[in-house]
Scaffold this motif. Structure first.
Motif, short mmCIF file in Angstrom:
data_model
loop_
_atom_site.label_atom_id
_atom_site.label_comp_id
_atom_site.label_asym_id
_atom_site.label_seq_id
_atom_site.Cartn_x
_atom_site.Cartn_y
_atom_site.Cartn_z
N VAL A 56 0.86 -1.17 0.00
CA VAL A 56 0.00 0.00 0.00
C VAL A 56 0.90 1.22 0.00
CG1 VAL A 56 -1.75 1.27 1.29
CG2 VAL A 56 -1.90 -1.20 1.14
N TRP A 57 0.57 2.18 -0.81
CA TRP A 57 1.38 3.38 -0.96
C TRP A 57 0.60 4.61 -0.52
CZ3 TRP A 57 6.10 1.90 -2.51
CH2 TRP A 57 6.20 0.67 -3.17
N CYS A 58 1.34 5.60 -0.10
CA CYS A 58 0.73 6.89 0.25
C CYS A 58 0.87 7.79 -0.96
CB CYS A 58 1.46 7.49 1.45
SG CYS A 58 0.73 9.03 2.01
N LEU A 59 -0.24 8.30 -1.43
CA LEU A 59 -0.24 9.19 -2.60
C LEU A 59 -0.12 10.63 -2.10
CD1 LEU A 59 -0.49 8.98 -5.70
CD2 LEU A 59 -2.93 9.31 -5.42
N TYR A 60 1.11 11.08 -2.08
CA TYR A 60 1.43 12.36 -1.46
C TYR A 60 1.42 13.47 -2.50
CZ TYR A 60 4.37 15.97 0.60
OH TYR A 60 4.86 17.16 1.05
N ARG A 61 0.80 14.57 -2.15
CA ARG A 61 0.78 15.75 -3.01
C ARG A 61 1.22 16.93 -2.16
NH1 ARG A 61 -2.78 16.96 -7.76
NH2 ARG A 61 -3.70 14.96 -8.22
N ALA A 62 2.25 17.61 -2.58
CA ALA A 62 2.74 18.76 -1.82
C ALA A 62 1.72 19.88 -1.85
CB ALA A 62 4.08 19.22 -2.36
N SER A 63 1.04 20.06 -2.97
CA SER A 63 0.00 21.07 -3.07
C SER A 63 -1.01 20.58 -4.09
CB SER A 63 0.58 22.41 -3.51
OG SER A 63 0.87 22.37 -4.89
N ALA A 64 -2.13 21.30 -4.22
CA ALA A 64 -3.20 20.84 -5.09
C ALA A 64 -2.75 20.76 -6.54
CB ALA A 64 -4.40 21.77 -4.97
N HIS A 65 -1.72 21.50 -6.91
CA HIS A 65 -1.32 21.54 -8.31
C HIS A 65 -0.05 20.77 -8.59
CE1 HIS A 65 -4.47 24.39 -9.10
NE2 HIS A 65 -4.07 25.12 -8.08
N SER A 66 0.52 20.17 -7.57
CA SER A 66 1.75 19.45 -7.81
C SER A 66 1.46 18.01 -8.20
CB SER A 66 2.66 19.51 -6.59
OG SER A 66 2.01 18.93 -5.50
N THR A 67 2.44 17.40 -8.80
CA THR A 67 2.31 16.02 -9.23
C THR A 67 2.23 15.09 -8.02
OG1 THR A 67 3.63 16.58 -11.14
CG2 THR A 67 3.40 14.25 -10.66
N PRO A 68 1.25 14.22 -7.99
CA PRO A 68 1.21 13.27 -6.87
C PRO A 68 2.38 12.31 -6.92
CG PRO A 68 -0.56 12.82 -8.44
CD PRO A 68 0.17 14.02 -8.94
N ARG A 69 2.89 11.98 -5.76
CA ARG A 69 4.01 11.05 -5.66
C ARG A 69 3.63 9.89 -4.77
NH1 ARG A 69 7.81 11.07 -9.07
NH2 ARG A 69 8.89 9.79 -7.57
N LEU A 70 4.00 8.71 -5.19
CA LEU A 70 3.79 7.55 -4.33
C LEU A 70 4.92 7.49 -3.32
CD1 LEU A 70 2.88 5.01 -7.12
CD2 LEU A 70 1.32 5.89 -5.40
#
Ligand SMILES: [Zn+2]
Ligand SMILES: [Zn+2]
Length: 100
Positions: A56-70
């Motif tokens: 299971v991964w955490c789908l992290y987004r620094a801000s609403a417009h940034s690319t999501p990162r696993l």
């Protein structure tokens, strides 16, 4: 060499079932190519899908417009994390349309 472009948004589709997926290299030392579903899981679903070969991964987004990162979910991961947690994509079973 291609121009740098944002990857990781929901612009990928599973070649088999066409579900929207996110394919990303996760990790810095031993990078792992991950194809993740974009459907956030509830804590109950996360517990249900956990098995030795399924992460299971955490789908992290620094801000609403940034690319999501696993991100890896490590022991220090906050239990009250507000980011969506997703798991590895697996194609749904084929519909038995040819029966009868
Ligand atoms: Zn998280
Ligand atoms: Zn699929």
């Amino acid at each position: 060499m291609s121009r740098p472009r944002a990857t990781g948004a929901a612009d990928s589709r599973c070649p088999s079932c066409a579900a929207p997926v996110l394919t990303q290299w996760v990790g810095t030392v031993a990078a792992l190519k991950v194809t993740a579903d974009l459907t956030p899981l509830t804590p109950e679903q996360q517990a249900a899908v956990l098995e030795p070969n399924r992460l299971v991964w955490c789908l992290y987004r620094a801000s609403a417009h940034s690319t999501p990162r696993l991100r890896w979910i490590t022991a220090s991961h906050p239990t009250g994390c507000t980011h969506p947690h997703v798991t590895e994509h697996r194609c749904p079973p084929a519909e038995p349309t040819t029966l009868f």
